[in-house]
Design a protein around this motif. Structure first.
Motif, short mmCIF file in Angstrom:
data_model
loop_
_atom_site.label_atom_id
_atom_site.label_comp_id
_atom_site.label_asym_id
_atom_site.label_seq_id
_atom_site.Cartn_x
_atom_site.Cartn_y
_atom_site.Cartn_z
N GLN A 1 9.78 87.13 39.20
CA GLN A 1 10.14 86.92 37.74
C GLN A 1 10.95 88.00 37.14
OE1 GLN A 1 5.95 86.97 36.78
NE2 GLN A 1 5.90 84.69 36.27
N ALA A 2 10.72 89.26 37.69
CA ALA A 2 11.41 90.47 37.37
C ALA A 2 13.11 90.11 37.64
CB ALA A 2 11.00 91.74 37.88
N HIS A 3 13.32 89.72 38.87
CA HIS A 3 14.80 89.38 39.29
C HIS A 3 15.26 88.07 38.34
CE1 HIS A 3 15.46 92.29 42.41
NE2 HIS A 3 14.20 91.97 43.13
N SER A 4 14.54 87.38 37.87
CA SER A 4 15.13 86.43 36.97
C SER A 4 15.17 86.61 35.62
CB SER A 4 13.88 85.31 37.11
OG SER A 4 12.87 85.32 36.59
N SER A 5 15.31 87.92 35.28
CA SER A 5 15.36 88.27 34.08
C SER A 5 16.62 88.84 33.59
CB SER A 5 14.12 89.25 33.69
OG SER A 5 12.89 88.84 33.72
N ILE A 6 17.05 88.46 32.34
CA ILE A 6 18.44 89.20 31.70
C ILE A 6 18.17 89.99 30.56
CG2 ILE A 6 19.83 87.60 33.18
CD1 ILE A 6 20.08 85.96 30.21
N HIS B 1 7.14 92.37 23.73
CA HIS B 1 6.31 91.90 22.37
C HIS B 1 6.89 91.01 21.70
CE1 HIS B 1 3.42 92.12 19.27
NE2 HIS B 1 2.58 92.97 20.06
N PRO B 2 6.01 89.84 21.03
CA PRO B 2 6.92 88.85 20.43
C PRO B 2 7.43 89.33 18.96
CG PRO B 2 4.48 88.41 20.55
CD PRO B 2 4.99 89.58 21.49
N GLU B 3 6.63 90.38 18.47
CA GLU B 3 6.83 90.80 17.13
C GLU B 3 7.34 92.25 16.84
OE1 GLU B 3 2.94 89.92 15.44
OE2 GLU B 3 3.34 87.56 15.70
N LYS B 4 6.63 92.96 17.78
CA LYS B 4 6.83 94.64 17.85
C LYS B 4 8.05 94.87 18.59
CE LYS B 4 2.06 95.96 16.58
NZ LYS B 4 0.90 96.78 17.19
N ARG B 5 9.27 94.54 18.19
CA ARG B 5 10.45 94.67 18.87
C ARG B 5 11.63 95.00 18.28
NH1 ARG B 5 10.32 91.04 22.69
NH2 ARG B 5 12.71 91.36 23.06
N LEU B 6 12.66 95.33 19.05
CA LEU B 6 13.83 95.81 18.27
C LEU B 6 14.32 94.48 18.00
CD1 LEU B 6 15.37 98.58 20.92
CD2 LEU B 6 14.53 98.99 18.33
N PRO B 7 15.11 94.37 16.87
CA PRO B 7 15.82 92.99 16.23
C PRO B 7 16.77 92.64 17.19
CG PRO B 7 15.05 94.44 14.41
CD PRO B 7 15.00 95.40 15.68
N HIS B 8 17.72 93.50 17.78
CA HIS B 8 18.77 93.30 18.54
C HIS B 8 18.41 93.07 19.90
CE1 HIS B 8 18.57 97.61 18.93
NE2 HIS B 8 19.49 97.73 19.65
N ASN B 9 17.19 93.20 20.40
CA ASN B 9 16.86 92.87 22.07
C ASN B 9 16.52 91.52 22.21
OD1 ASN B 9 14.73 92.97 23.88
ND2 ASN B 9 15.91 94.54 24.51
N LEU B 10 16.83 90.89 23.39
CA LEU B 10 16.25 89.68 23.82
C LEU B 10 16.42 90.02 25.23
CD1 LEU B 10 15.41 86.85 23.19
CD2 LEU B 10 17.50 86.19 23.41
N ASN B 11 15.27 90.02 25.95
CA ASN B 11 15.03 90.17 27.33
C ASN B 11 14.11 88.71 27.52
OD1 ASN B 11 13.86 90.84 29.84
ND2 ASN B 11 14.57 93.00 29.54
N VAL B 12 14.94 88.01 28.41
CA VAL B 12 14.10 86.70 28.65
C VAL B 12 14.09 86.42 30.14
CG1 VAL B 12 14.38 85.66 26.43
CG2 VAL B 12 16.24 85.31 28.23
N ARG B 13 13.46 85.74 30.93
CA ARG B 13 13.50 85.27 32.19
C ARG B 13 13.55 83.75 32.35
NH1 ARG B 13 8.04 86.56 31.34
NH2 ARG B 13 6.41 85.15 32.08
N PHE B 14 13.93 83.51 33.54
CA PHE B 14 14.15 81.92 33.80
C PHE B 14 13.67 81.87 35.37
CE2 PHE B 14 17.67 83.17 30.94
CZ PHE B 14 17.49 81.97 30.00
N ASP B 15 12.07 81.61 35.29
CA ASP B 15 11.59 81.30 36.38
C ASP B 15 12.00 80.63 37.68
OD1 ASP B 15 9.66 83.23 35.35
OD2 ASP B 15 8.06 81.81 35.05
N GLY B 16 12.47 81.13 38.75
CA GLY B 16 13.11 80.58 39.90
C GLY B 16 14.33 80.49 39.82
N ILE B 17 15.07 81.31 38.84
CA ILE B 17 16.61 81.40 38.81
C ILE B 17 16.71 82.96 38.91
CG2 ILE B 17 18.64 81.06 37.65
CD1 ILE B 17 17.14 78.48 36.58
N ASP B 18 17.84 83.26 39.81
CA ASP B 18 18.04 84.75 39.83
C ASP B 18 19.02 85.05 38.71
OD1 ASP B 18 18.08 87.15 41.71
OD2 ASP B 18 20.40 86.98 41.16
N GLY B 19 18.46 86.32 38.01
CA GLY B 19 19.15 86.83 36.79
C GLY B 19 20.35 87.34 37.04
#
Length: 385
Positions: A348-353, A291-309
């Motif tokens: 996409q899941a595998h491209s996330s960190i 969620h872009p707003e309802k989220r823990l402030p210290h968490n960042l989970n992002v994906r880079f499509d096409g690149i293995d996490g």
């Protein structure tokens, strides 16, 4: 100067705060008594320390002191909550409702309950990781005993509509449990105002020691009845037998006390950091998971499509300690069940960190981390062209 690798995996665990360590030390060496041995001062002093710690922890979450039961951590608390409640309330029904994005401590326990004859409903989530309250309502039957929904997700940081879930449960005479391992110490919590009947939480996510956690069990309105899983000396009012981990309990209380005092200030700092990293990483295609707003402030989970996490994690490992997701599942190569539940493809899941900021990080370290990941993704993107 920054120490490498920079630790940015605070959802997995956190270092013990030196103030917590100092509070614990006497209970290893000088005040080492067994809290159940009340025939002498060593045991009595340990018992007093446990009760004072119980009081601090209870006050922090708006509970009564007798509602706090110490365990080895949130996993044990989850097991005790689900199995203990379902076992004790067989006469009412045999139905449990939970969610597909829960921690494995909930999902595996729910599947165990299924294997021995209980009925379990696993609710789906939307693209942000939130359940549909209407679907939850429609899932409740006359046999439903318990609803268990995580407070804040350990992978994507999404914060559930806890108060509304608890209210809905109570309207249907159903108990509500939440796994709050990632929430306690990071979000202001009042269990009574939030309609929580049982809550699991842990010390090592809030700069306390590993191996100690708690289960909050509401004592009145309603009084929650629960069966024990561990039998022995009758400690914790016979709900969880075993010699109490006095140094751990003392450290847990100190950790939660500090977290409460510094919560607001830390969250402002964490949000600034995760916002700045997302802004920088979006320049190389980062997309936010959760969620872009309802989220823990210290968490960042992002994906880079096409690149293995994992390729990113391995490439930056000398300078950064980041992860692909839950610490309980990182040894497996399967894609995250949480990310798949959001509707992401396996690729996409595998491209996330996942990046988890912490109390002892600095502005400089966050800048270095953003630069390192940015450069790494840019290099890997060229390879994939």
């Amino acid at each position: 100067m920054s120490r490498f690798p920079i630790y940015l995996d605070s959802h997995a665990t956190t270092p013990v705060d030196p103030r917590v360590f100092d509070e614990m030390k006497p209970y290893f060496i000088e005040k080492f008594g067994n809290a159940s041995s009340l025939d002498h001062s060593y045991g009595y002093d340990a018992s007093i320390a446990v009760q004072q710690s119980r009081e601090v922890i209870a006050r922090t979450i708006g509970a009564n002191m007798d509602d706090i039961f110490f365990t080895s951590g949130a996993t044990e608390s989850d097991n005790l909550a689900l199995i203990g409640v379902m076992e004790k309330n067989k006469s009412k029904g045999n139905h449990l409702i939970t969610c597909v994005t829960e921690h494995k401590a909930i999902l595996d326990t729910a599947r165990h309950l299924e294997s021995i004859g209980y009925k379990v409903t696993f609710l789906q989530v939307d693209e942000f990781g939130l359940i549909d309250l209407e679907k939850l309502k429609n899932s409740i039957t006359n046999e439903t005993v318990l609803i268990s929904i995580m407070f804040a997700n350990n992978e994507i940081g999404t914060i559930a509509n806890v108060s509304e879930i608890g209210k809905l449960a109570h309207e249907h005479n159903v108990l509500f449990h939440t796994d709050a391992a990632q929430a306690v110490g990071h979000i202001p919590i009042d269990v009574k105002k939030l309609n929580i009947d049982l809550m699991s939480f842990s010390s090592h996510k809030i700069y306390g020691p590993k191996g100690i956690g708690a289960l909050y069990v509401r004592g009145i309105f309603p009084r929650v009845k629960i069966s024990p899983l561990v039998f022995g000396g009758g400690q914790e009012r016979a709900l969880r037998s075993g010699t109490l981990n006095v140094p751990g309990i003392v450290g847990f209380a100190k950790a939660i006390e500090i977290s409460q005092q510094e919560l607001e200030q830390e969250n402002i700092k964490f949000k600034k950091w995760t916002d700045s990293m997302l802004e920088k990483l979006s320049l190389v295609g980062a997309k936010l998971n959760g969620h872009p707003e309802k989220r823990l402030p210290h968490n960042l989970n992002v994906r880079f499509d096409g690149i293995d996490g994992k390729a990113i994690i391995n490439s930056v490992s000398k300078k950064l300690a980041i992860s692909a997701g839950s610490a309980c599942t990182t040894q497996f190569v399967e894609p995250s069940h949480v990310l798949l539940a959001l509707g992401l493809t396996e690729d996409q899941a595998h491209s996330s960190i996942r990046i988890g900021c912490g109390r002892f990080n600095t502005d400089e370290e966050i800048g270095i981390a953003a630069d390192e990941i940015y450069s790494c993704v840019k290099s890997l993107a060229k390879i994939h062209v």
